[in-house]
Design an enzyme around this catalytic site. Structure first.
Site, PDB file in Angstrom:
ATOM      1  N   SER A   1      50.589  -7.067 -74.018  1.00  0.00           N
ATOM      2  CA  SER A   1      49.816  -6.708 -72.824  1.00  0.00           C
ATOM      3  C   SER A   1      49.956  -5.246 -72.397  1.00  0.00           C
ATOM      4  O   SER A   1      49.101  -4.732 -71.689  1.00  0.00           O
ATOM      5  CB  SER A   1      50.230  -7.592 -71.647  1.00  0.00           C
ATOM      6  OG  SER A   1      51.629  -7.510 -71.452  1.00  0.00           O
TER       7      SER A   1
ATOM      8  N   HIS B   1      53.677  -5.196 -65.278  1.00  0.00           N
ATOM      9  CA  HIS B   1      52.983  -4.165 -66.067  1.00  0.00           C
ATOM     10  C   HIS B   1      52.861  -2.850 -65.311  1.00  0.00           C
ATOM     11  O   HIS B   1      52.644  -2.837 -64.108  1.00  0.00           O
ATOM     12  CB  HIS B   1      51.586  -4.657 -66.456  1.00  0.00           C
ATOM     13  CG  HIS B   1      51.624  -5.932 -67.241  1.00  0.00           C
ATOM     14  ND1 HIS B   1      51.503  -7.161 -66.638  1.00  0.00           N
ATOM     15  CD2 HIS B   1      51.809  -6.162 -68.553  1.00  0.00           C
ATOM     16  CE1 HIS B   1      51.600  -8.099 -67.561  1.00  0.00           C
ATOM     17  NE2 HIS B   1      51.789  -7.534 -68.732  1.00  0.00           N
TER      18      HIS B   1
ATOM     19  N   ASP C   1      51.252  -4.814 -61.477  1.00  0.00           N
ATOM     20  CA  ASP C   1      51.477  -6.209 -61.082  1.00  0.00           C
ATOM     21  C   ASP C   1      52.945  -6.558 -61.322  1.00  0.00           C
ATOM     22  O   ASP C   1      53.787  -5.669 -61.433  1.00  0.00           O
ATOM     23  CB  ASP C   1      50.485  -7.146 -61.796  1.00  0.00           C
ATOM     24  CG  ASP C   1      50.697  -7.196 -63.306  1.00  0.00           C
ATOM     25  OD1 ASP C   1      51.702  -6.633 -63.800  1.00  0.00           O
ATOM     26  OD2 ASP C   1      49.859  -7.823 -63.986  1.00  0.00           O
TER      27      ASP C   1
END
Ligand SMILES: *[C@@H]1O[C@H](CO)[C@@H](O)[C@H](O)[C@H]1NC(C)=O
Ligand SMILES: *[C@@H]1O[C@H](CO)[C@@H](O)[C@H](O)[C@H]1NC(C)=O
Ligand SMILES: *[C@@H]1O[C@H](CO)[C@@H](O)[C@H](O)[C@H]1NC(C)=O
Length: 388
Positions: free
Chosen positions: A56, A352, A349
Site C-alpha cells: 500500500s 500510511h 490515515d
C-alpha cells in the site's frame, strides 16, 4: 519494428492520445505537450522505464480492480483530496512515492497494471503493487495481489514488450529499466503474526523466508534481463498510529510496538546483506538500497526540521492518535475525523504517510546522500546505461 501502435496516457485528466509510426521514436526522443505533465519539464526523454512491486505504500490503485474488501482499498474520499481531487485508490491524501520518482525520471505517471489499457503503456513501465500484499503468499490470502502474483503479471508484461518491440527493443528496455521494491511490512503485522504461518517458525527463520522471497523475486527479474534495482527497507512500523493506539488500549502510554520493530530491524539487516551478496554474485547487477527506517527515525526525532507539526497522530481516522482504521468511514466505523492541513502531518490515515512525507522520501530516494541510500541513489541508477 515499424509496426504502428498507440500509446495512451492515462494521466489524471486523460490528456492525449498519440499515434506513433516507429517504435524507435518512443525509445529515443518523444516530446509531449508540457501541460500533459504535472511537472514542468518540456522535453521528457524515455530512456528507462519504471516497474514497481510492493504494497500500500506504493500501490496506485491496483486493488480497485480485484475482488477484495475495504480495508485493502482506498477508492473513496477523502483519499486523494490534496492532489488528484478524486480517490484514485492510493492510500494517501495525494501522490505516493513512485508518482514522484516517475516525475524526477521524466516519465509520465506509471498507472496500475490492472487498469484497462495498460498494455499500451509498458514502454514507461508498470506498477504491480497491491495494498496488503506481503512477500509471502500466506499474508492476507485472497484479498491482495501477493508478490508471486505481481511477478506473474510482470512476466505477462515482459511477453507483451517482446511482442511489441521485438527481442532487441525489449531487452534494451528490460536492462535499462529500474525495478522498484517496497514490500514485507504486511508480513509482520499483528494479523499476520496471529493468523498466518508465523507461529510455526522462529522469528529469525520467518524473517529469512520473507527476505528470501524478496531476493528470489529480484533474481527472477535479473534472469529476464533486469539489471537495476531500487529496494526500500522497512520503516519503524511499530510507531504508526494504529500501533500507538493499540499500546494505549493495552494499558501503555502510546509507545511504539517493540515486537514489530524488532522484526523490522532483523529484516533490514538481512535484506541489506542479501543485496550486497547478489551484487557480488550477479554480473551487471546494480542496486540502490534506501534506509527508510533511518529516515523515519530521524523525522520522528526532529519533526519541525522536516516541516511536520504532528508525527504521532494521523490526519484521518478516529480514536487515540486517530489510530482506528476508519478514514473515509467505509471500513466498519462510520465516524472519523479529518485534519485541515495534511501537509503538517507525517501519517495520513492510521498506517500510511501523507503526500508530504512521500515527497520527502522520494527526494531522498532519488538523490539522497550515501548514509541513507547506496551503493547508488535512484538518480544514478537511472543514469546507468546498458547497451544491448
Ligand atoms: C468476491 O468475494 C466474495 C467473498 O470473498 C465472494 O462471495 C464473491 O463471490 C466474490 N465475487 C467475485 C465476482 O468473485
Ligand atoms: C518463500 O516463502 C515460502 C512460504 O510462502 C517458503 O516456503 C519459501 O521457502 C520462501 N522462499 C525463499 C527463497 O525463502
Ligand atoms: C545523513 O547525513 C546527513 C549529512 O550529509 C545528515 O544531515 C543526516 O542526518 C544523515 N541521515 C541519517 C538518517 O543519518
Amino acid at each position: 519494428m515499424t509496426k504502428e501502435f498507440r500509446i495512451k496516457l492515462n494521466l489524471a485528466n486523460s490528456c492525449i492520445q498519440l499515434s506513433l509510426a516507429a517504435v524507435l521514436v518512443v525509445l529515443a526522443s518523444l516530446t509531449f505537450p508540457s501541460d500533459c505533465f504535472h511537472h514542468d519539464d518540456h522535453h521528457p526523454e524515455i530512456t528507462a522505464a519504471l516497474f514497481v512491486f510492493g504494497d500500500s505504500l506504493i500501490d496506485p490503485g491496483n486493488n480497485n480492480y480485484i475482488n477484495t474488501s475495504t480495508p485493502f482499498q482506498a477508492n473513496f474520499p477523502p483519499y486523494g483530496e490534496s492532489f488528484f481531487k478524486y480517490p484514485s485508490g492510493r492510500f494517501c491524501d495525494g501522490r505516493v512515492i513512485p508518482d514522484f520518482i516517475a516525475e524526477y525520471a521524466k516519465l509520465p505517471f506509471i498507472p496500475p497494471y490492472l487498469q484497462i489499457g495498460y498494455q499500451y503503456q509498458l514502454a514507461y513501465g508498470s506498477n504491480f503493487a497491491s495494498a496488503g500484499a506481503g512477500a509471502l503468499v500466506e499474508t492476507f490470502p485472497g484479498f491482495v495481489i501477493n508478490l508471486k502474483q505481481q511477478l506473474w503479471y510482470f512476466n505477462e508484461a515482459e511477453k507483451q514488450l517482446r511482442s511489441n518491440l521485438g527481442k532487441t527493443g525489449a531487452e534494451r528496455i528490460l536492462s535499462n529499466s529500474v525495478y522498484f521494491f517496497s514490500i514485507g511490512g504486511n508480513d509482520y503485522t499483528t494479523d499476520s503474526r496471529t493468523s498466518g504461518i508465523y507461529k510455526s517458525f522462529t522469528p529469525e527463520d520467518y524473517v529469512a523466508m520473507v527476505v528470501g522471497n524478496i531476493t528470489a523475486a529480484v533474481e527472477e527479474i535479473y534472469k529476464k534481463g533486469g539489471r537495476k534495482f531500487g529496494v526500500l527497507n522497512l520503516p519503524p512500523l511499530g510507531c504508526i498510529p494504529v500501533y500507538r493506539a493499540a499500546d494505549l488500549a493495552a494499558g501503555g502510554t502510546g509507545e511504539c510496538n517493540g515486537e514489530i520493530t524488532a522484526l523490522v530491524k532483523l529484516h533490514n539487516v538481512l535484506l541489506s546483506k542479501k543485496l550486497e551478496h547478489l551484487q557480488k554474485q550477479l554480473k551487471g547487477f546494480r542496486y540502490s538500497y534506501f534506509d527508510i527506517f533511518a529516515v523515519v527515525d530521524e523525522i520522528f526525532d526532529n519533526p519541525s526540521k522536516y516541516g511536520f507539526k504532528e508525527v504521532k497522530s494521523g490526519c484521518c481516522g478516529s480514536g487515540p492518535f486517530r489510530g482506528a482504521d476508519s478514514c473515509g468511514g467505509k471500513r466498519g466505523i462510520k465516524e472519523y475525523e479529518l485534519c485541515d492541513n495534511p501537509q503538517d502531518y507525517f501519517s495520513f490515515d492510521s498506517g500510511h504517510p501523507t503526500q508530504a512525507a512521500n515527497q520527502l522520501f522520494a527526494k531522498l530516494i532519488w538523490a539522497g546522500p550515501a548514509n541513507i541510500t547506496g551503493p547508488y541513489n535512484l538518480k544514478s541508477l537511472f543514469q546507468i546505461s546498458f547497451v544491448t
